[in-house]
Design an enzyme around this catalytic site. Structure first.
Site, PDB file in Angstrom:
ATOM      1  N   GLY A  88       0.767  -1.234   0.117  1.00  0.00           N
ATOM      2  CA  GLY A  88       0.020   0.010  -0.023  1.00  0.00           C
ATOM      3  C   GLY A  88       0.899   1.166   0.031  1.00  0.00           C
ATOM      4  N   SER A  93       4.242  -3.043  -4.724  1.00  0.00           N
ATOM      5  CA  SER A  93       4.372  -4.491  -4.094  1.00  0.00           C
ATOM      6  C   SER A  93       3.714  -5.475  -4.732  1.00  0.00           C
ATOM      7  CB  SER A  93       3.979  -4.125  -2.555  1.00  0.00           C
ATOM      8  OG  SER A  93       2.507  -3.831  -2.516  1.00  0.00           O
ATOM      9  N   ASP A 137       2.548  -1.585 -14.096  1.00  0.00           N
ATOM     10  CA  ASP A 137       3.144  -2.223 -12.930  1.00  0.00           C
ATOM     11  C   ASP A 137       3.999  -3.392 -13.174  1.00  0.00           C
ATOM     12  OD1 ASP A 137       2.164   0.221 -11.616  1.00  0.00           O
ATOM     13  OD2 ASP A 137       1.509  -0.994  -9.899  1.00  0.00           O
TER      14      ASP A 137
END
Length: 322
Positions: A88, A93, A137
């Protein structure tokens, strides 16, 4: 007591930050992401049950893990996750988890794969887990260095294309000049799925949101041009403009705005990075020490990051006994 031997397979992926274009990229607009020198490492081995870091879990306890295991016809495995990335924090991640876990699974199962396969399958897992996502991402975590989505073809090297629900993303590798960034973490965990849904509803209900998303796309294209010319001053101004647009879109927060504004005195530019609502901001600077100091003074948690780092990598499977 008899012991059985089997192999464990390890892969690691870098985190990333979005330099420009978050949220707009979900709707097929351009974006730029840079891999950073903070990594997540995933180790997997065969098991009669599903464990994560030694704890037994149900197959659907972790949405990313469960989707990746299911896609590879696995219900049990021993998984170890070690991360330098806070969940977060806006630093990729989940992308690093998906890409490193997938790579280690493919190796354990003896399945052939390449970076495009990993980026693509990890994107599918993120899309299903978050309800909506872009491939930026997982592409950045897989390929490393600098990734541009839907950029002018003369600015990068084409890697692959993804499409979802009428949106298309052409992913490129782009050269990244030497730059110094400071990340400031707010200490507030960003909830990507809920913030993505919030923007989706705003876009459906108001043409203002549509215009903001278009403008973020335009600013990002300008940022790509500035990157190609190594024009850090112009790039910094565009980063700050991007932040103001994201704030108007409703994805910033008081803590992020405070860290961004405080950093500007010693930076070319600063902005939130990732989904927002908490998480982190980034500052482009030649005075990282002063930026770190002012972020700390304003309640944030700063660290300097290196860019131009490698993407997902693997280690040789080691024989283990239990």
């Amino acid at each position: 007591m008899n012991k059985t031997s089997h192999k464990k397979f390890t892969a690691s992926s870098p985190g990333k930050f979005i330099l420009m274009g978050e949220h707009a990229v979900v709707y097929g607009k351009p974006a730029v992401a840079l891999a950073i020198n903070k990594r997540l490492t995933c180790t997997i081995s065969e098991s009669t049950k599903l464990t994560i870091n030694g704890l037994c879990v149900a197959p659907d306890d972790n949405s990313y893990v469960s989707r990746i295991l299911s896609a590879n016809n696995l219900t049990t495995a021993s998984i170890s996750i070690k991360s330098e990335l806070l969940p977060g924090s806006g630093l990729g991640s989940s992308g690093a988890l998906c890409t490193s876990l997938l790579t280690s699974i493919k190796r354990m199962l003896g399945k052939s794969h390449n970076r495009k396969d990993i980026a693509s399958e990890a994107f599918e897992a993120e899309y299903r887990a978050q309800g909506r996502a872009s491939p930026v991402d997982t592409s950045c975590c897989t390929f490393g260095n600098g990734i541009a989505v839907n950029c002018p073809k003369n600015l990068g090297q084409y890697l692959w294309t993804a499409s979802k629900n009428g949106d298309t993303w052409d992913i490129f590798n782009i050269p990244i000049p030497k730059m110094t960034f400071v990340v400031g973490y707010t200490g507030i965990r960003s909830l990507t799925a809920s913030i993505v849904e919030k923007v989706k509803k705003y876009k459906e209900q108001s043409p203002v949101a549509e215009n903001l998303i278009d403008e973020i796309g335009n600013v990002t294209i300008d940022g790509m041009q500035a990157l190609s010319k190594n024009d850090t001053e112009h790039l910094g101004r565009l980063m700050t403009k991007n932040h103001k647009l994201l704030a108007s879109l409703g994805v910033s927060c008081r803590e992020l705005d405070k860290l961004v504004n405080a950093s500007l005195e010693y930076s070319y530019g600063a902005k939130l990075t990732g989904s927002g609502g908490g998480g982190s901001m980034i500052a482009l600077t030649d005075e990282p020490g002063k930026v770190c100091q002012t972020i700390s003074l304003h309640g944030g948690f700063p660290f300097i990051v290196s860019t131009s780092v490698e993407g997902t990598n693997v280690e040789t499977g080691d024989l283990i006994s239990n």
